[in-house]
Design a protein around this motif. Structure first.
Motif, short mmCIF file in Angstrom:
data_model
loop_
_atom_site.label_atom_id
_atom_site.label_comp_id
_atom_site.label_asym_id
_atom_site.label_seq_id
_atom_site.Cartn_x
_atom_site.Cartn_y
_atom_site.Cartn_z
N ARG A 1 1.23 -1.34 -0.44
CA ARG A 1 0.23 0.20 0.13
C ARG A 1 0.44 0.78 -0.13
O ARG A 1 1.61 1.10 0.96
N MET A 2 -0.01 2.37 -0.70
CA MET A 2 1.24 3.16 -0.60
C MET A 2 0.20 4.57 -0.44
O MET A 2 -0.91 4.69 -1.51
N LYS A 3 0.22 5.30 -0.47
CA LYS A 3 -0.28 6.73 -0.39
C LYS A 3 -0.44 7.30 -2.07
O LYS A 3 0.99 7.24 -2.62
N LEU A 4 -1.54 7.55 -2.21
CA LEU A 4 -1.39 8.31 -3.88
C LEU A 4 -0.59 9.40 -4.53
O LEU A 4 0.39 9.52 -5.05
N GLY A 5 -0.34 10.18 -3.27
CA GLY A 5 1.14 11.40 -3.27
C GLY A 5 2.37 10.03 -3.39
O GLY A 5 3.41 11.70 -4.11
N ASP A 6 2.69 9.64 -2.95
CA ASP A 6 3.50 9.02 -2.97
C ASP A 6 4.68 8.63 -4.54
O ASP A 6 4.03 8.43 -5.15
N PRO A 7 5.98 9.30 -4.62
CA PRO A 7 6.62 8.94 -5.14
C PRO A 7 7.19 7.76 -6.25
O PRO A 7 6.85 7.92 -7.73
N ALA A 8 6.71 7.04 -5.10
CA ALA A 8 6.99 5.74 -5.72
C ALA A 8 5.45 4.82 -6.60
O ALA A 8 5.21 4.47 -7.37
N VAL A 9 4.73 5.59 -6.43
CA VAL A 9 3.08 5.19 -7.78
C VAL A 9 3.76 4.77 -8.78
O VAL A 9 3.35 4.57 -9.21
N VAL A 10 4.01 6.30 -9.35
CA VAL A 10 5.00 6.37 -10.32
C VAL A 10 5.60 5.46 -10.93
O VAL A 10 5.30 5.02 -12.32
N GLU A 11 6.02 4.94 -10.50
CA GLU A 11 7.68 3.68 -10.85
C GLU A 11 6.02 2.41 -10.17
O GLU A 11 6.63 1.78 -11.48
N ALA A 12 5.94 1.95 -9.46
CA ALA A 12 4.84 1.18 -9.73
C ALA A 12 3.91 0.65 -10.24
O ALA A 12 3.93 -0.32 -11.04
N ILE A 13 3.20 1.79 -11.00
CA ILE A 13 2.06 1.56 -12.26
C ILE A 13 1.99 3.17 -13.45
O ILE A 13 1.88 2.35 -14.00
N GLY A 14 3.36 3.08 -13.36
CA GLY A 14 3.31 4.30 -14.86
C GLY A 14 3.00 5.68 -14.63
O GLY A 14 1.49 5.80 -14.05
N GLN A 15 3.00 6.01 -15.52
CA GLN A 15 3.15 7.91 -15.84
C GLN A 15 1.80 7.86 -15.99
O GLN A 15 -0.06 8.59 -15.70
N THR A 16 1.61 7.32 -17.28
CA THR A 16 0.19 7.23 -17.86
C THR A 16 -0.89 6.36 -17.24
O THR A 16 -1.88 7.20 -16.96
N LEU A 17 -0.91 5.31 -16.55
CA LEU A 17 -2.11 5.07 -15.55
C LEU A 17 -2.14 5.68 -14.29
O LEU A 17 -3.99 6.13 -14.14
N LEU A 18 -1.08 6.01 -14.18
CA LEU A 18 -1.68 7.40 -12.92
C LEU A 18 -2.10 8.83 -13.32
O LEU A 18 -3.13 9.15 -12.65
#
Length: 307
Positions: free
Chosen positions: A206-223
């Protein structure tokens, strides 16, 4: 330490799962039992080559055909609650048994295949639930397969069933691009990690939506797509309203994959908190409340000559 009747009523949830055949009902049933500790391994209904059949499918016909044709009740504890899951036939040839069974439940889980959307048998069962004022929770299944867009599924439910939905979480991608779900209440991204069908083992990231790691995990397009979808839901979607849920006018919606064991536990956690406890049932001489001293049990089916 003894508990009062009021305490026992408060912690009970009696529900059924309604769906069209092959939407994954028995698989979801087994995963709920797995989390409740009622079984220790789940076997796919069609895994006959491994000589395993669904715990709820006990008749020889059910084992051979891979469908549920009779009703069974499974009770299991979950985080201080006692859940009564009434497994109902999904096949149309045995729908009368399901109609009768729905008289005994306090809520229903409507399971929908994300590829096919609302199907014929689901419409029939939904109509029975609506006639009886049964609150409905929606679980969109098979997100790890390519299916219809979530917004299209919401529209399908509204157009086909005349019911509004409130997504409690939101999928990130679909099929091969399925990355997980976004929980609206906690504003967290829960990353998809499938487990073996018969196990509930696995770690949840789990990670907060604003966590920079989210981009790495799902990609900028999906974000970017996720942020756009969330904004639209917040502005144009129906807000959660517990009173509307109990009245059967609004369905909390969840996304996941029962076979991959993803999204089932968050759904179950939310469900036990929102689903209604046992309430009054109609009788020949008026309603009978579960705390009535004359009440012993609600008999909805008598079965004989099954051997």
């Amino acid at each position: 330490m003894s508990t009062s009747i009021a305490d026992e009523i408060e912690k009970r949830r009696t529900f059924a799962i309604i769906s069209h055949p092959d939407a994954g009902k028995t698989t979801l049933t087994e995963k709920l039992l797995l989390y409740g500790g009622a079984i220790h391994t789940a076997g796919a209904v069609k895994a006959s080559k491994a000589s395993r059949h669904a715990t709820s499918d006990w008749m020889e016909m059910e084992k051979q055909r891979g469908i549920s044709v009779t009703t069974s009740v499974m009770q299991f504890p979950y985080k201080g609650n006692e859940l009564n899951l009434i497994d109902t036939p999904g096949h149309q040839d045995f729908s009368e048994d399901t109609y009768r069974t729905l008289a005994a439940v306090d809520s229903a889980v409507m399971l929908i295949d994300c590829v096919k959307g609302v199907e014929t048998q689901t419409k029939k069962l939904f109509t029975v639930c609506r006639m009886r004022g049964i609150p409905i929770f929606t679980f969109i299944n098979k997100l790890d397969r390519e299916g219809r867009h979530p917004l299209e599924l919401i529209e399908d439910i509204e157009n086909s069933l005349g019911m509004r939905s409130c997504p409690m979480n939101w999928p990130i991608g679909m099929g091969r691009e399925f990355k997980g779900i976004y929980e609206r209440s906690t504003q967290e991204v829960v990353l998809f990690q499938g487990t073996k069908h018969g196990s509930k083992e696995g770690t949840t990231t789990r990670m907060k939506l604003g966590d920079p790691a989210v981009v790495e995990a799902i990609g900028q397009t999906l974000l970017d797509q996720l942020n756009e979808d969330i904004e639209m839901l917040d502005i144009a979607g129906d807000p959660f309203d517990a009173a509307r849920v109990v009245a059967g006018d609004l369905s909390p919606m969840y996304f996941g994959s029962a076979m991959s064991n993803f999204g089932v536990e968050p759904f179950l956690d939310s469900f036990v908190g929102l689903a209604p406890k046992p309430g009054p049932k109609p009788t020949a001489d008026g309603e009978r409340s579960p705390d009535d001293e004359r009440f012993s049990g609600f008999i909805f089916k008598i079965q004989a000559n099954m051997n």
